[in-house]
Motif scaffolding. Structure first.
Motif, PDB file in Angstrom:
ATOM      1  N   PRO A 133       0.816  -1.225   0.000  1.00  0.00           N
ATOM      2  CA  PRO A 133       0.000   0.000   0.000  1.00  0.00           C
ATOM      3  C   PRO A 133       0.844   1.267   0.000  1.00  0.00           C
ATOM      4  O   PRO A 133       0.519   2.240  -0.694  1.00  0.00           O
ATOM      5  N   GLY A 134       1.946   1.273   0.789  1.00  0.00           N
ATOM      6  CA  GLY A 134       2.786   2.461   0.846  1.00  0.00           C
ATOM      7  C   GLY A 134       3.420   2.797  -0.487  1.00  0.00           C
ATOM      8  O   GLY A 134       3.445   3.963  -0.906  1.00  0.00           O
ATOM      9  N   THR A 135       3.930   1.778  -1.172  1.00  0.00           N
ATOM     10  CA  THR A 135       4.526   2.017  -2.490  1.00  0.00           C
ATOM     11  C   THR A 135       3.479   2.519  -3.473  1.00  0.00           C
ATOM     12  O   THR A 135       3.738   3.450  -4.252  1.00  0.00           O
ATOM     13  N   LYS A 136       2.302   1.938  -3.450  1.00  0.00           N
ATOM     14  CA  LYS A 136       1.254   2.361  -4.389  1.00  0.00           C
ATOM     15  C   LYS A 136       0.879   3.824  -4.176  1.00  0.00           C
ATOM     16  O   LYS A 136       0.686   4.577  -5.142  1.00  0.00           O
ATOM     17  N   ARG A 137       0.770   4.237  -2.913  1.00  0.00           N
ATOM     18  CA  ARG A 137       0.449   5.639  -2.635  1.00  0.00           C
ATOM     19  C   ARG A 137       1.565   6.563  -3.104  1.00  0.00           C
ATOM     20  O   ARG A 137       1.308   7.616  -3.709  1.00  0.00           O
ATOM     21  N   PHE A 138       2.806   6.194  -2.814  1.00  0.00           N
ATOM     22  CA  PHE A 138       3.947   7.008  -3.208  1.00  0.00           C
ATOM     23  C   PHE A 138       4.050   7.120  -4.724  1.00  0.00           C
ATOM     24  O   PHE A 138       4.214   8.216  -5.269  1.00  0.00           O
ATOM     25  N   VAL A 139       3.943   5.998  -5.414  1.00  0.00           N
ATOM     26  CA  VAL A 139       4.050   6.005  -6.878  1.00  0.00           C
ATOM     27  C   VAL A 139       2.934   6.842  -7.489  1.00  0.00           C
ATOM     28  O   VAL A 139       3.149   7.625  -8.423  1.00  0.00           O
ATOM     29  N   SER A 140       1.718   6.706  -6.951  1.00  0.00           N
ATOM     30  CA  SER A 140       0.590   7.473  -7.478  1.00  0.00           C
ATOM     31  C   SER A 140       0.800   8.968  -7.290  1.00  0.00           C
ATOM     32  O   SER A 140       0.609   9.765  -8.225  1.00  0.00           O
ATOM     33  N   ALA A 141       1.224   9.378  -6.096  1.00  0.00           N
ATOM     34  CA  ALA A 141       1.419  10.802  -5.817  1.00  0.00           C
ATOM     35  C   ALA A 141       2.572  11.376  -6.634  1.00  0.00           C
ATOM     36  O   ALA A 141       2.476  12.476  -7.191  1.00  0.00           O
ATOM     37  N   PHE A 142       3.684  10.649  -6.701  1.00  0.00           N
ATOM     38  CA  PHE A 142       4.854  11.115  -7.437  1.00  0.00           C
ATOM     39  C   PHE A 142       4.529  11.221  -8.928  1.00  0.00           C
ATOM     40  O   PHE A 142       4.860  12.213  -9.585  1.00  0.00           O
ATOM     41  N   SER A 143       3.882  10.196  -9.475  1.00  0.00           N
ATOM     42  CA  SER A 143       3.550  10.181 -10.905  1.00  0.00           C
ATOM     43  C   SER A 143       2.589  11.301 -11.266  1.00  0.00           C
ATOM     44  O   SER A 143       2.719  11.927 -12.329  1.00  0.00           O
ATOM     45  N   ALA A 144       1.626  11.568 -10.396  1.00  0.00           N
ATOM     46  CA  ALA A 144       0.676  12.642 -10.660  1.00  0.00           C
ATOM     47  C   ALA A 144       1.360  14.003 -10.674  1.00  0.00           C
ATOM     48  O   ALA A 144       1.001  14.886 -11.454  1.00  0.00           O
ATOM     49  N   LYS A 145       2.367  14.157  -9.832  1.00  0.00           N
ATOM     50  CA  LYS A 145       3.049  15.452  -9.710  1.00  0.00           C
ATOM     51  C   LYS A 145       4.113  15.660 -10.784  1.00  0.00           C
ATOM     52  O   LYS A 145       4.309  16.775 -11.276  1.00  0.00           O
TER      53      LYS A 145
END
Length: 417
Positions: A293-305
């Motif tokens: 879950p932590g990686t998925k949240r990080f990847v999603s936030a980083f990719s969006a930005k």
């Protein structure tokens, strides 16, 4: 190299939290925050052969600070980032001293070059300030050059070697095989070669030849011709930064088919080489496909930005700031000695993997899982980013995290007073 110069007041003017942060990245030193904020220095190379990795680091630490601030900061205080390009060891050391003495930062986060990290470590030890090393791998930084005020979210060379070494043993590429080393000719490469030679000797591989590769080398023709003539069983990379990208591109152009393995790696270098050129088996401290879950949240936030997934250097700087925020929250302040003692007592941290991490008391290495990635065959890549498969976490779930780290006999740390 960053361009432009602003007076000190101007460099303090932008508040981190919206989109303003990205607009000022060209400045030589960047400050985000308020006068009552907790200042954190971020120091890492953004130019030269390590520059592409440094850009991931800067983006990730900005994202982490934004998230901490959006959640209320640290005990109600915002994080203020002062971002600098370390450029080289001399510049990095001088900027570290300025960040601590003049700018009064609570800690310094960053670095990729082992030589520069050594200089920063000497500064923070003298000044009794904190330094979280996010990218320098040298075992010596956790051994002969260890400092009590320095901690490491980056894995040490021994961890990289022992992680990918398991894959080499599994695939029959170690025992009885002849290896050709390509080694970056600076502190990191020399340290990695030393650790890799120890692994080879312990597991029956022969280091038949070695090329020391200057950090500014772009034409690998002489090295590739030597490999073609020597016909090794395995071509082993102890390279760093853009050296790896350039090597991979030219290795494919030469049509060489000897198996390739690396003992140090960053996924951005695979992306730089491109799906058609990336090949071999490589160790990584983290990658964007980890299913937590932590990686998925990080990847999603980083990719969006930033319109691209984060790579492992981004992971190190992101986690470092989150760890420091937790430590400051738990210790109710920024006192360096209290934070050192808190971290040494085994505090646990979510580091976006299947197991939590903690810092080993005797050398301040973050104890954690790692991964060995293998390039997908040409044509099987899913997109420009998803171009490899990954091993399960190393060590396995039933093993101690100590299994891949250097032992006290292999790497001795004695903290100085």
């Amino acid at each position: 190299m960053s361009k432009g110069t602003l007076p000190d007041a101007g460099r303090r003017a932008v508040v981190l939290g919206g989109t303003a942060a990205a607009a000022t990245l060209a400045m030589p030193a960047i400050s985000y925050g308020q006068s009552d904020a907790i200042r954190i220095g971020h120091l890492t190379p953004r130019t030269g052969f390590l520059g592409p990795l440094g850009e991931f680091a800067v983006q990730a630490v900005q994202l982490a600070a934004e998230e901490v601030n959006a959640a209320g900061g640290v005990n109600g205080r915002k994080i203020e980032l002062l971002i600098e390009d370390s450029v080289n060891p001399q510049t990095g050391s001088a900027k570290a001293e300025r960040l601590v003495q003049r700018d009064k930062v609570a800690c310094i986060i960053g670095e990729i070059s082992s030589a520069t990290a050594l200089g920063i470590a000497q500064v923070v030890q003298r000044e009794k300030a904190l330094f979280v090393n996010t990218g320098a791998n040298s075992d010596a930084l956790r051994g002969s050059d260890c400092q009590r005020f320095m901690f490491h979210t980056e894995a040490q060379n021994s961890m990289y070697v022992k992680t990918v070494g398991r894959s080499l043993l599994r695939d029959g590429l170690a025992r009885g095989k002849k290896w050709h080393f390509m080694t970056a000719d600076y502190a990191f490469g020399h340290d990695l070669s030393k650790v890799a030679r120890r692994f080879a000797a312990e597991n029956g591989a022969q280091v038949a030849s070695e090329d020391l590769v200057p950090t500014d080398l772009t034409d690998f023709s002489p090295v590739l011709l030597k490999i073609r003539q020597g016909r090794p069983d395995v071509v082993v990379s102890n390279l760093a930064g853009n050296q790896i990208t350039n090597f991979l591109k030219q290795y494919g152009e030469y049509g060489l088919r000897f198996p390739v393995a690396g003992f140090g790696f960053d996924t951005a270098l695979a992306w730089g080489a491109g799906a058609g050129n990336f090949g071999g088996i490589w160790p990584v401290v983290w990658h964007h496909l980890i299913d937590t879950p932590g990686t998925k949240r990080f990847v999603s936030a980083f990719s969006a930005k930033y319109n691209r997934p984060p790579e492992n250097q981004a992971w190190g700087d992101y986690c470092a700031l989150k760890i420091m925020a937790q430590a400051m929250t738990e210790t109710r302040g920024t006192d360096a000695m209290k934070i050192v003692e808190y971290l040494e007592k085994g505090a646990k941290f979510d580091i976006l993997k299947s197991r939590e991490g903690h810092f080993r008391q005797r050398d301040h290495q973050l104890m954690m899982e790692m991964y060995a990635i293998t390039a997908l065959p040409r044509g099987q890549e899913k997109n420009r980013w998803d171009i490899f498969t990954s091993s399960p976490p190393v060590p396995g779930p039933e093993e101690s995290l100590e299994a891949i780290a250097a032992t006290p006999e292999e790497n001795t740390c004695t903290f100085r007073a």
